[in-house]
Design a protein around this motif. Structure first.
Motif, PDB file in Angstrom:
ATOM      1  N   GLU A 147      37.669  34.830  50.699  1.00  0.00           N
ATOM      2  CA  GLU A 147      36.216  34.925  50.838  1.00  0.00           C
ATOM      3  C   GLU A 147      35.501  34.599  49.523  1.00  0.00           C
ATOM      4  O   GLU A 147      34.389  34.087  49.532  1.00  0.00           O
ATOM      5  CB  GLU A 147      35.848  36.341  51.313  1.00  0.00           C
ATOM      6  CG  GLU A 147      36.353  36.661  52.721  1.00  0.00           C
ATOM      7  CD  GLU A 147      36.244  38.136  53.070  1.00  0.00           C
ATOM      8  OE1 GLU A 147      35.912  38.937  52.163  1.00  0.00           O
ATOM      9  OE2 GLU A 147      36.500  38.484  54.241  1.00  0.00           O
ATOM     10  N   SER A 148      36.162  34.877  48.400  1.00  0.00           N
ATOM     11  CA  SER A 148      35.545  34.619  47.095  1.00  0.00           C
ATOM     12  C   SER A 148      35.595  33.148  46.699  1.00  0.00           C
ATOM     13  O   SER A 148      34.859  32.718  45.813  1.00  0.00           O
ATOM     14  CB  SER A 148      36.251  35.450  46.016  1.00  0.00           C
ATOM     15  OG  SER A 148      37.530  34.903  45.723  1.00  0.00           O
ATOM     16  N   SER A 195      40.449  38.944  50.688  1.00  0.00           N
ATOM     17  CA  SER A 195      39.252  39.052  49.846  1.00  0.00           C
ATOM     18  C   SER A 195      39.119  37.853  48.918  1.00  0.00           C
ATOM     19  O   SER A 195      38.007  37.387  48.634  1.00  0.00           O
ATOM     20  CB  SER A 195      39.290  40.342  49.031  1.00  0.00           C
ATOM     21  OG  SER A 195      40.399  40.356  48.151  1.00  0.00           O
TER      22      SER A 195
END
Length: 329
Positions: free
Chosen positions: A222-223, A219
């Protein structure tokens, strides 16, 4: 490695009868309710490991009631290990998340009076790999750049991860430093209870380098908030990790695979233990589970029963030798 004959039989069951038939067979030896203990606070690798089993078993129909996930932080697994051995040693519905880190701690004697022979090693459903991680705005764009600064000022760069000196996350930092001719004893290392806390510390600029696991980072990748300088895998991984170079291809011979598995209490009956082995084997062979495992950033690994028991105990012996190599013994 030998393969338990009952595991081969379980494979045939899964193929012939499907999840429903297998679930009926498991139900004869296991209680309806089940629980997975994650030996850390929420958000790290042990949490992921319990959720992998809980969600996988539920979605494939291998359990009728949802598996409860509970948290027991303390001693990077020691509190849970002692609890299972001392309090819930015969609970047929209880599994506990474990990983390569547990094998390291057992090798170092960090679980107190208990060693690797004290529990029933159940199996592993996936494997992860270590990673060297920095903030997206860190001054290092490659492992070479970080290692050059580490050679010049090893005490000024704060590494951090889940676990104290001697833990698997410390081992990742120590072996990476050692590959650049920096003594592990010179490292500045900050210990956290779990990977979730350590990653938060990295994002908050309290540490400069996080030696975590690839699956914990999906995650954050992706950030765009982090930069992974190296994966500690034999070769580049696919999917969201395809652009991450390995340490080896950058000239640093460091690899750190992390299995995600489970153990049970030492007094759990043979019938209940074998039923869990068969249940986990059936889960590993289900196509739905492969999707769940991939979604969590893990890679295939299927070891169960005697095969897994032998594997863990061999690892513990190897880590005892490694501990001597990096100056912990």
């Amino acid at each position: 490695m030998k393969i338990n004959q009952a595991i081969r039989c379980a494979s045939g069951l899964a193929l012939m009868g499907g999840a429903l038939f297998a679930g009926q067979a498991f139900g004869q030896a296991l209680p309806e309710s089940s629980e997975c203990i994650a030996p850390a606070k929420p958000g790290g690798g042990y949490d992921l490991t319990c959720r992998l089993a809980a969600n996988g078993l539920q979605e494939t129909g291998l359990i009728d009631e949802p598996m409860m996930v509970s948290y027991m932080p303390g001693g990077i697994g020691a509190v849970a290990y002692n609890h299972v051995n001392g309090v819930r040693d015969d609970d047929p519905g209880l599994v506990v998340a474990a990983s390569t880190g547990a094998a390291v701690n057992l090798a170092l004697g960090k679980f107190g009076q208990y060693d690797a022979d004290e529990v029933r090693w159940l199996g592993a459903l996936g494997v992860d790999y270590g990673a060297i991680v920095v903030n997206a705005d860190a001054p290092w764009d490659s492992l070479d750049e970080l290692m050059a600064d580490l050679q010049d000022k090893p005490g000024e760069i704060a590494f951090g991860a889940g676990g104290t000196v001697g833990s698997q996350d410390w081992m990742k930092a120590a072996l990476t430093a050692k590959s650049a001719d920096v003594s592990p004893q010179e490292l500045r290392y900050v210990a956290f209870e779990g990977g979730g806390e350590a990653l938060a510390a990295l994002l908050g600029d309290h540490i400069q380098v996080f030696t975590g696991d690839l699956s914990e980072l999906k995650s954050q990748l992706e950030s765009g908030k982090i930069r992974v300088l190296a994966a500690l895998s034999e070769e580049r991984m696919g999917g969201p990790y395809a652009e991450i170079p390995t340490a080896a291809e950058q000239g640093y011979d460091v690899q750190w695979p992390i299995w995600r598995g489970y153990y049970m209490g030492p007094e759990v009956s043979d019938e209940a233990y074998q039923a869990w082995v068969e249940r986990m084997q059936a889960l590993a062979e289900d196509p739905k589970f492969a999707e769940l495992r991939e979604a969590r950033g893990l890679f295939p690994m299927s070891r169960f029963g005697d095969d897994f028991d032998d594997y863990v105990k061999d690892q513990v012996a190897n880590f005892q030798s490694l501990a001597e190599e990096v100056g912990l013994k």
